[in-house]
Motif scaffolding. Structure first.
Motif, PDB file in Angstrom:
ATOM      1  N   ASP A  91       0.787  -1.230   0.000  1.00  0.00           N
ATOM      2  CA  ASP A  91       0.000   0.000   0.000  1.00  0.00           C
ATOM      3  C   ASP A  91       0.814   1.273   0.000  1.00  0.00           C
ATOM      4  O   ASP A  91       0.366   2.301  -0.446  1.00  0.00           O
ATOM      5  CB  ASP A  91      -0.902   0.039   1.236  1.00  0.00           C
ATOM      6  N   GLU A  92       1.986   1.200   0.594  1.00  0.00           N
ATOM      7  CA  GLU A  92       2.701   2.448   0.777  1.00  0.00           C
ATOM      8  C   GLU A  92       4.123   2.374   0.310  1.00  0.00           C
ATOM      9  O   GLU A  92       4.758   1.333   0.392  1.00  0.00           O
ATOM     10  CB  GLU A  92       2.683   2.821   2.266  1.00  0.00           C
ATOM     11  N   PHE A  93       4.625   3.475  -0.150  1.00  0.00           N
ATOM     12  CA  PHE A  93       6.015   3.555  -0.555  1.00  0.00           C
ATOM     13  C   PHE A  93       6.872   3.726   0.681  1.00  0.00           C
ATOM     14  O   PHE A  93       6.590   4.575   1.523  1.00  0.00           O
ATOM     15  CB  PHE A  93       6.191   4.753  -1.484  1.00  0.00           C
ATOM     16  N   ASP A  94       7.895   2.904   0.830  1.00  0.00           N
ATOM     17  CA  ASP A  94       8.752   3.004   1.996  1.00  0.00           C
ATOM     18  C   ASP A  94      10.147   3.408   1.548  1.00  0.00           C
ATOM     19  O   ASP A  94      10.891   2.617   0.967  1.00  0.00           O
ATOM     20  CB  ASP A  94       8.793   1.653   2.706  1.00  0.00           C
ATOM     21  N   ALA A  95      10.474   4.657   1.829  1.00  0.00           N
ATOM     22  CA  ALA A  95      11.757   5.191   1.362  1.00  0.00           C
ATOM     23  C   ALA A  95      12.940   4.591   2.109  1.00  0.00           C
ATOM     24  O   ALA A  95      14.091   4.798   1.722  1.00  0.00           O
ATOM     25  CB  ALA A  95      11.760   6.713   1.505  1.00  0.00           C
ATOM     26  N   THR A  96      12.677   3.843   3.191  1.00  0.00           N
ATOM     27  CA  THR A  96      13.809   3.316   3.965  1.00  0.00           C
ATOM     28  C   THR A  96      14.282   1.945   3.465  1.00  0.00           C
ATOM     29  O   THR A  96      15.318   1.458   3.877  1.00  0.00           O
ATOM     30  CB  THR A  96      13.436   3.162   5.449  1.00  0.00           C
ATOM     31  N   LEU A  97      13.487   1.314   2.569  1.00  0.00           N
ATOM     32  CA  LEU A  97      13.917   0.005   2.071  1.00  0.00           C
ATOM     33  C   LEU A  97      15.141   0.160   1.161  1.00  0.00           C
ATOM     34  O   LEU A  97      15.247   1.144   0.453  1.00  0.00           O
ATOM     35  CB  LEU A  97      12.793  -0.641   1.244  1.00  0.00           C
ATOM     36  N   PRO A  98      16.056  -0.822   1.204  1.00  0.00           N
ATOM     37  CA  PRO A  98      17.199  -0.729   0.283  1.00  0.00           C
ATOM     38  C   PRO A  98      16.729  -0.835  -1.163  1.00  0.00           C
ATOM     39  O   PRO A  98      15.750  -1.513  -1.446  1.00  0.00           O
ATOM     40  CB  PRO A  98      18.067  -1.943   0.654  1.00  0.00           C
ATOM     41  N   GLY A  99      17.420  -0.170  -2.073  1.00  0.00           N
ATOM     42  CA  GLY A  99      17.014  -0.184  -3.476  1.00  0.00           C
ATOM     43  C   GLY A  99      17.259  -1.527  -4.119  1.00  0.00           C
ATOM     44  O   GLY A  99      18.005  -2.344  -3.591  1.00  0.00           O
TER      45      GLY A  99
END
Ligand code: DAH
Length: 343
Positions: A91-99
Motif C-alpha cells: 500500500d505504501e512507498f517506503d523510502a527506507t527500504l534498500p534499493g
C-alpha cells in the motif's frame, strides 16, 4: 449533546488517528474518543436522554462512529508495531527500504561459444564469411549438387517464404557465395542460423546454428582437413579428446566423413547423451565435390578443397553438459547467468 454531529466527530477522529506520530500519541487519541470519558462514549451515553423518536438513528450513527474509529485505531497500531511500515507493504512507498539493483545481462553462452570457435579458426588463418538467411533453392540446394528430386532435399524440411525463396536449411550455401566472389585460395568459416521444419524436443529446434568451413587451394588434402579438425577439437575442449572419422555421404563432398568425439558426459563408457555408444557426432565434412567447384567456375583439375559443417549448439551442450537444446533458446535468466565467467 446534539452540539457535535457524529460525522464531524468521525472526520476529526480519523484525522487525529492519521496524525498520531507514535503509539503513545495514538493511545491519547483513543482515550479522547473511546475512553470512559471520551467524546464518543459520552455521546452514546447521551442517546438515552434524547427524545424517543431520535434515539434509534442517533444510537446507530454513534455506534458506527465508534466502530470505524476502533478499526482505524487498530490498523494504525499495527503500523507502529511493524516498525512504522504500513500493515500491507503493497500500500505504501517506503523510502527506507534498500534499493533493488538492476540486473545486467550476460553474453549468451551460445554466442560466447561461437566466438571461441571462430577465434580458434582465425588463429589457424581462416577468415569469417557471411551470407543471407533467405536463400534461393539454387544456393541452398542445386549449387551444392542437390538437384530437385534428390533424397537429401527431403531431409531438409524447409520453410519457404514465397515460391522462389526459403530460409536456409544449412550454412553450406555460403561456400557458393564466397567462391563465386573470389578466386582461390579460400579459407573461411561461416557461423550462422539455419532453419528446418523440426519440432522442439531435447535435441531438436526449428532453428539452430551451424558453422561451415571451407578451404580451397592448390593441393588441399584430406590430411589437411583431418589435421585442422583435430586441432580444433583439442583447443575447443581444452583436452586431447579421442576422436574418430567415419565414412558418410553428403552430395557436395566426395569422399564424405563424419567426426565423432568421445562423449564428454560419460567419458566414453556409455550414457543417454551418446546413446550408450561412448561417441557423439559433432560434424560432417569431406573433399569438395568437383561438380560444386565447376559450378562456381573453379577448375577441379587445378584446385582441390575440403569443407565441414559443425553444430555449435551441440558443441556448447557437450562442453557445458547442457542436457536439452531448448535451454539455449528459452532465455531463462536463471539458466543463462550460470555461465557468467565460463570459458
Ligand atoms: N550442410 C550439412 C548439413 O546441414 C553439414 C555439412 C556436412 C557441411 C558436410 C559440410 C560438409 O560442409 O562437408 O547437414
Amino acid at each position: 449533546m446534539a452540539a457535535v454531529s457524529p460525522q464531524d466527530t468521525l472526520d476529526q477522529g480519523l484525522r487525529d488517528i492519521e496524525d498520531a506520530s507514535s503509539a503513545e500519541r495514538l493511545e491519547d487519541v483513543r482515550r479522547r474518543y473511546l475512553g470512559r470519558k471520551g467524546e464518543v462514549t459520552a455521546s452514546l451515553r447521551g442517546v438515552s436522554s434524547l427524545p424517543a423518536a431520535e434515539r434509534p438513528d442517533a444510537g446507530k450513527a454513534w455506534n458506527e462512529v465508534r466502530r470505524t474509529l476502533a478499526d482505524a485505531l487498530e490498523s494504525r497500531r499495527a503500523e507502529f508495531e511493524n516498525g512504522g511500515r504500513a500493515a500491507d507493504p503493497g500500500d505504501e512507498f517506503d523510502a527506507t527500504l534498500p534499493g533493488r539493483r538492476p540486473s545486467f545481462g550476460v553474453p549468451h553462452i551460445l554466442m560466447r561459444t561461437l566466438e571461441r570457435m571462430v577465434d580458434i579458426f582465425r588463429e589457424m588463418g581462416f577468415d569469417v564469411a557471411d551470407g543471407p538467411e533467405v536463400e534461393t533453392p539454387h544456393y541452398n540446394f542445386e549449387a551444392l549438387n542437390i538437384p530437385e528430386g534428390h533424397p537429401t532435399r527431403d531431409e531438409h524440411d524447409s520453410f519457404f517464404v514465397g515460391p522462389d525463396h526459403l530460409l536456409r536449411t544449412q550454412m553450406s550455401p555460403v561456400q557458393i557465395h564466397v567462391m563465386e566472389n573470389q578466386p582461390p585460395p579460400v579459407r573461411v568459416v561461416s557461423p550462422g542460423r539455419v532453419y528446418r521444419r523440426d519440432n522442439f524436443d531435447a535435441s531438436h529446434s526449428p532453428f539452430f546454428f551451424q558453422m561451415e568451413g571451407l578451404e580451397v587451394g592448390d593441393d588441399v588434402t584430406l590430411g589437411d582437413l583431418k589435421g585442422v579438425l583435430h586441432v580444433f577439437v583439442r583447443r575447443f575442449f581444452e583436452e586431447d579428446l579421442p576422436i574418430r572419422f567415419r565414412g558418410s555421404y553428403f552430395p557436395f563432398t566426395e569422399p564424405s566423413l563424419e567426426l565423432d568425439i568421445t562423449c564428454t558426459v560419460c567419458g566414453g563408457s556409455g550414457c543417454a547423451v551418446c546413446k550408450r555408444t561412448g561417441w557423439v557426432e559433432v560434424l560432417g565434412c569431406g573433399m569438395v565435390h568437383p561438380n560444386v567447384l565447376r559450378g562456381v567456375g573453379y577448375d577441379p583439375d587445378e584446385v582441390s578443397g575440403y569443407a565441414f559443417g559443425m553444430g555449435p549448439d551441440r558443441l556448447t551442450m557437450l562442453r557445458h553438459r547442457i542436457p536439452d537444446i531448448r535451454h539455449l533458446y528459452e532465455n531463462d535468466q536463471r539458466f543463462l547467468t550460470q555461465f557468467q565467467g565460463a570459458p
